[in-house]
Design a protein around this motif. Sequence first.
Motif, mmCIF file in Angstrom:
data_model
loop_
_atom_site.group_PDB
_atom_site.id
_atom_site.type_symbol
_atom_site.label_atom_id
_atom_site.label_comp_id
_atom_site.label_asym_id
_atom_site.label_seq_id
_atom_site.Cartn_x
_atom_site.Cartn_y
_atom_site.Cartn_z
ATOM 1 N N ASP A 193 0.826 -1.205 0.000
ATOM 2 C CA ASP A 193 0.000 0.000 0.000
ATOM 3 C C ASP A 193 0.861 1.256 0.000
ATOM 4 O O ASP A 193 1.974 1.277 0.539
ATOM 5 C CB ASP A 193 -0.916 0.000 1.219
ATOM 6 N N ALA A 194 0.322 2.300 -0.638
ATOM 7 C CA ALA A 194 0.975 3.601 -0.788
ATOM 8 C C ALA A 194 2.114 3.549 -1.803
ATOM 9 O O ALA A 194 2.896 4.492 -1.904
ATOM 10 C CB ALA A 194 1.471 4.155 0.551
ATOM 11 N N THR A 195 2.212 2.438 -2.576
ATOM 12 C CA THR A 195 3.234 2.303 -3.613
ATOM 13 C C THR A 195 2.597 1.650 -4.843
ATOM 14 O O THR A 195 1.407 1.354 -4.870
ATOM 15 C CB THR A 195 4.411 1.426 -3.150
ATOM 16 N N ASN A 196 3.440 1.381 -5.843
ATOM 17 C CA ASN A 196 2.998 0.626 -7.020
ATOM 18 C C ASN A 196 3.570 -0.785 -7.015
ATOM 19 O O ASN A 196 3.712 -1.413 -8.057
ATOM 20 C CB ASN A 196 3.435 1.345 -8.306
ATOM 21 N N ARG B 291 -0.760 4.042 -7.052
ATOM 22 C CA ARG B 291 -0.954 3.455 -5.722
ATOM 23 C C ARG B 291 -1.951 2.311 -5.855
ATOM 24 O O ARG B 291 -3.107 2.513 -6.171
ATOM 25 C CB ARG B 291 -1.478 4.489 -4.727
ATOM 26 N N THR B 292 -1.473 1.119 -5.609
ATOM 27 C CA THR B 292 -2.317 -0.057 -5.791
ATOM 28 C C THR B 292 -3.079 -0.396 -4.511
ATOM 29 O O THR B 292 -2.627 -0.094 -3.404
ATOM 30 C CB THR B 292 -1.482 -1.260 -6.256
ATOM 31 N N HIS B 293 -4.249 -1.013 -4.685
ATOM 32 C CA HIS B 293 -5.081 -1.398 -3.537
ATOM 33 C C HIS B 293 -5.609 -2.821 -3.671
ATOM 34 O O HIS B 293 -5.405 -3.646 -2.802
ATOM 35 C CB HIS B 293 -6.260 -0.430 -3.401
ATOM 36 N N ASP C 248 -5.551 0.476 -9.338
ATOM 37 C CA ASP C 248 -4.739 1.664 -9.080
ATOM 38 C C ASP C 248 -5.681 2.772 -8.627
ATOM 39 O O ASP C 248 -6.530 3.231 -9.403
ATOM 40 C CB ASP C 248 -4.005 2.076 -10.363
ATOM 41 N N ALA D 194 -4.950 9.440 -3.526
ATOM 42 C CA ALA D 194 -5.986 9.106 -2.553
ATOM 43 C C ALA D 194 -6.973 10.245 -2.359
ATOM 44 O O ALA D 194 -8.127 10.015 -1.967
ATOM 45 C CB ALA D 194 -5.341 8.728 -1.223
#
Length: 346
Positions: free
Chosen positions: A191-194, A224-226, A241, A245
Motif C-alpha cells: 500500500d501507498a506504492t505501485n 498506488r495499488t489497492h 490503481d 488518494a
Amino acid sequence: MKPLKSKPFLATIALTSILAFSCSNDDDDNNMDMGSSSSTMIYASNNSDGNVTIYDVTDSANITTKTLITSSTAADGIYFDSDTDAVIQASRSGLGLEGFTNISMLLNNATVNADLNGSTDMSSPRELAVNGNTYVVADNADVDGDANTPDGKLFIYTRSGNSFTLRNTITTDFKLWGITFKGNDLYAVVDATNELAVYTSFLANTSDATVSATKRIAIEGIVRTHGLTYDSASDVMVMTDIAAATNGQDDGAFHIIENFTSKFNDTANGATLAASQQTRVSGSATLLGNPVDVAYDADTQTVFIAEAGNGGGRILAFNNIGSGGNIAPVVNNSLAAASSVFISKN
C-alpha cells in the motif's frame, strides 16, 4: 448503503449492457453469458452500513440483487463458501470475521445474525484471502505507531465448524491492503506504492513473527495499488490503481497481467514489470476514481470492481477489456462506500 432501485433501474443497466455487447462481434470480449455455469454471483461489502449485497449476474440482461442486513456498520474483505452456503466478511466495526449461513434461502432486506464467529483481534481489517479452511485478513493499522516505518499485520484464522480461531499473526514491513492466494503463495499489494509482494509457502509460517516478503516488484503505470485478484486457470492477475488518494472520482485504473506467472518470475526482485506487458483500463469513461477491490471472471473476461469514490460508491463491470483504454463499464450499480467484491460460479 443505497439499495439498488428495482425494475426501472435494472432495465437501464440491461439496456446499457446490450448496447455494449452489440459494438463488437468478439464474443470473448463482449459476452457476460455464463455458458455451462448455472449461476454467477457477485458478493459485495461496504463501509457505509456494513450490509452484504448480492448480485446475480448470470443473465446480463436481467441482473437482480438482494441485500442482507447485518449488525456491522462497516465491512471489507468478503468471501462466499458454496459448501455451506455462507458469506463471510471482515467486519471493520466488529474487528473480526463474521459469517452468515444458508443465505440462498433469504429474501431481500432480510436481517441476519452471524452464526460463524471468532475473536475480535484486529484494528483495521481490509482484504480477506481463503485457502481451504484457513482465512487470512490483511490489517493496515500502523503496528509500531511510527508512520515513518511502514508495517501491517496478517491475521491467520482457521475455521472449524461455526468458529474462527486465531492461529497466528505475521507482521509485515510494508502497509497492507489487498491480498490473494496463488496456490500456497500469498500475494499482497504494498500500500501507498505501485509494488506487488509475494510470500512463498505462506501458510508454513505457523508462529507469530515479523516476516519479509520473498520478493517485491514494481508495476509500471500504477501510482498506488489497492486491490488484486488472481485466476489460476487463465494465469491472469488483475490489480487496481487508486492513484491520488485525495481524488476519488476520475484518476483510478486497473491493470490486467496475462501469463502472470512467467512475467512475475522473469522480473527480478526490486525490478519493474514493464507497462508493455500489461493492459491498463483508465479514463473518464470508466468511472474509476478509487477502485479498492477487484474480482475476475476468466470465462467471459469480465472484471468486477468495488469503486469506493466515484459517485459515492459503485459496483462496476468491464468485459470489453482486450485493448484497455478509456472504456465505459457495462454494469454500473450504486453501492455507497463499496469496499470488496467476490465472484462465485456454480
